[in-house]
Design a protein around this motif. Structure first.
Motif, mmCIF file in Angstrom:
data_model
loop_
_atom_site.group_PDB
_atom_site.id
_atom_site.type_symbol
_atom_site.label_atom_id
_atom_site.label_comp_id
_atom_site.label_asym_id
_atom_site.label_seq_id
_atom_site.Cartn_x
_atom_site.Cartn_y
_atom_site.Cartn_z
ATOM 1 N N THR A 180 17.480 -29.877 -25.588
ATOM 2 C CA THR A 180 17.061 -30.103 -24.203
ATOM 3 C C THR A 180 18.162 -30.781 -23.402
ATOM 4 O OG1 THR A 180 15.401 -31.145 -22.777
ATOM 5 C CG2 THR A 180 16.015 -32.349 -24.776
ATOM 6 N N LEU A 220 12.755 -35.793 -20.794
ATOM 7 C CA LEU A 220 12.320 -35.395 -22.138
ATOM 8 C C LEU A 220 13.188 -36.066 -23.194
ATOM 9 C CD1 LEU A 220 10.556 -33.733 -24.001
ATOM 10 C CD2 LEU A 220 12.079 -31.779 -23.643
ATOM 11 N N ARG A 256 11.969 -39.463 -23.636
ATOM 12 C CA ARG A 256 10.665 -39.433 -24.297
ATOM 13 C C ARG A 256 10.848 -39.249 -25.809
ATOM 14 N NH1 ARG A 256 6.117 -34.771 -23.172
ATOM 15 N NH2 ARG A 256 4.386 -35.735 -24.306
ATOM 16 N N LEU A 257 11.739 -38.379 -26.195
ATOM 17 C CA LEU A 257 12.002 -38.168 -27.610
ATOM 18 C C LEU A 257 12.679 -39.381 -28.239
ATOM 19 C CD1 LEU A 257 13.233 -34.452 -27.494
ATOM 20 C CD2 LEU A 257 11.157 -35.282 -28.609
ATOM 21 N N MET A 262 2.469 -38.851 -30.075
ATOM 22 C CA MET A 262 2.824 -37.621 -29.377
ATOM 23 C C MET A 262 2.318 -36.410 -30.152
ATOM 24 S SD MET A 262 6.598 -36.132 -28.290
ATOM 25 C CE MET A 262 7.021 -37.604 -27.369
ATOM 26 N N PHE A 270 2.803 -32.656 -31.084
ATOM 27 C CA PHE A 270 3.820 -31.614 -31.115
ATOM 28 C C PHE A 270 3.142 -30.262 -31.329
ATOM 29 C CE2 PHE A 270 6.088 -35.413 -32.296
ATOM 30 C CZ PHE A 270 7.348 -35.277 -31.728
ATOM 31 N N LEU A 272 4.040 -32.150 -26.384
ATOM 32 C CA LEU A 272 5.385 -31.607 -26.332
ATOM 33 C C LEU A 272 5.298 -30.193 -26.901
ATOM 34 C CD1 LEU A 272 8.710 -33.299 -26.904
ATOM 35 C CD2 LEU A 272 8.311 -31.126 -28.052
ATOM 36 N N ASP A 277 8.181 -27.397 -22.971
ATOM 37 C CA ASP A 277 9.202 -28.453 -22.844
ATOM 38 C C ASP A 277 10.541 -28.006 -23.399
ATOM 39 O OD1 ASP A 277 7.520 -30.844 -21.875
ATOM 40 O OD2 ASP A 277 6.380 -30.113 -23.593
#
Length: 409
Positions: free
Chosen positions: A201, A206, A209-210, A222, A224, A252, A268
């Motif tokens: 990404t 994002l 966020r990761l 989260m 997935f 996500l 995403d």
């Protein structure tokens, strides 16, 4: 025995199955296996089969100069064949290639995956063959004739996924090999998986966020969701992405494989990757079609599965999906939507929890590929490696596996 394997050129799955079986042979004996296919060089890269063991056949496409079309209709086409143009120079060439290479390479046994026409060519030429049965309802006359002409049938899936409509004699003549896992890279840790996602990404939000994912608890805060699509058609699954985003607005969502430009905004991450194993292992949900190789890779993993079967001839993927849903191994799209819209925490449904106590499902999510060496596929390949004569192998090893016998005198 020297084995010939005919791999149909539609998609790479047939060649991949040949590669999987070849990998089960002792290394010194792999040179005794030849693959026949009209799939081009760039269609699939073999790992266990050397280039000199691959015979690239002429195409079988219809030509303007054909005397009769491949499907010429009633009274003009043998009922034992699906496709049989007359006067087609390419098909004449591929038939000569097949028979000539079988003779020159002294091939003892053919495995046909899949073609009723190649099966009939082998039977007419008195070449022993096994026929690979794909999932679905294959009860048309060409398939039944190909099955009847074979020494035996190979099903590269578990017997539990057999179509209800399959005739008893076909079941009785089938050796079920179960799923053979695809080749994978070394398993990634969850930390390495998150690192990989960050390389896929360029979105700063994002990325942050990761970066904040709870590594110790494997991202428990989260959800997935991985959507896996092949190259045989992805539009039907793409069409579900807006609804997937609506019911899981904070998840996500990762799309692997082809994706329409107008659908990228609903995911995403959209990427192409060589190995989907870490995505399978660490996802909370998998959304995918029901192709044989795809299901083979996820079947023994505990990750909840949502199936969206592609429309294929003989209800190939629909039958697979129905069996998976019946077993409690997967959800239909409507079941998934009902579950996610009624569950506050969006947990997997209770009837999928029984997977944890099923021996066939891998409890360790860090280990997806089985290390067993006594699988039906291993035993089958060991047998063809241990016998020199087809007749002895057929009578002593193969026939005892079946509940149906031929007339021997």
């Amino acid at each position: 025995m020297r084995i010939g394997y005919y791999a149909h050129h539609h998609g790479s799955g047939h060649s991949r199955q040949a590669d999987k079986l070849a990998a089960l042979l002792p290394f010194a004996l792999r040179s005794q296996m030849t693959v026949f296919t009209s799939l081009p060089n760039d269609g699939y890269r073999f790992d266990a089969i050397a280039d000199e063991q691959i015979v690239r056949l002429s195409a079988e496409d219809q030509l303007p100069e054909d005397v009769l079309l491949g499907r010429a209709g009633e009274y003009w086409q043998p009922s034992s064949l699906h496709y049989s143009p007359v006067g087609n120079k390419n098909i004449q060439t591929r038939s000569w290639q097949l028979l000539d290479e079988i003779r020159k390479r002294q091939i003892n046994l053919m495995i046909i995956d899949v073609s009723a026409e190649v099966a009939m060519l082998c039977r007419a030429a008195s070449v022993p063959y096994l026929y690979v049965r794909l999932a679905g309802e294959r009860d048309d006359e060409p398939h039944l004739n190909a099955f009847a002409g074979a020494l035996g049938l190979l099903a590269p899936y578990p017997k539990t996924l057999e179509a209800a409509a399959t005739p008893d004699w076909v079941r009785q003549k089938t050796l079920y090999l179960n799923f053979m896992p695809n080749k994978t890279d070394e398993p990634l840790s969850f930390t390495a998986f998150i690192d990989k996602l960050m390389t896929l990404t360029s979105d700063d939000t994002l990325y942050k966020r990761l970066s904040s994912v709870d590594i110790i608890n494997k991202g428990s805060e989260m959800t997935f969701v991985t959507v896996i699509k092949g190259y045989g058609g992805h539009e039907a699954i793409d069409a579900k992405l807006p609804e997937l985003r609506r019911v899981l607005p904070n998840a996500l969502i990762i799309s692997l494989g082809p994706i329409g430009d107008d659908m990228r905004g609903y995911v995403d991450i959209a990427a192409h990757v060589e190995d989907v194993t870490p995505f399978i292992t660490y996802s909370d949900w998998l959304v995918m079609a029901c192709g044989l190789n795809g299901i083979a890779q996820v079947y023994d993993c505990a990750t909840p599965l949502v199936v969206l079967p592609d429309a294929r001839p003989h209800r190939e993927q629909e039958v697979m999906a129905e069996a998976l849903i019946e077993q409690g191994r997967a959800l239909s799209w409507s079941q998934f939507i009902a579950q996610t819209t009624t569950s506050e925490h969006q947990d997997p449904p209770s009837y999928l929890n029984k997977l944890a106590s099923t021996e066939s499902i891998n409890k360790d999510r860090d280990t997806v590929i089985s290390t067993q060496t006594n699988t039906p596929a291993h035993r089958f390949m060991d047998s063809v490696a241990n016998y020199n004569l087809v007749k002895t192998w057929f009578e002593d090893w193969l026939l005892p596996q079946f509940d149906i016998k031929p007339k021997q005198s």
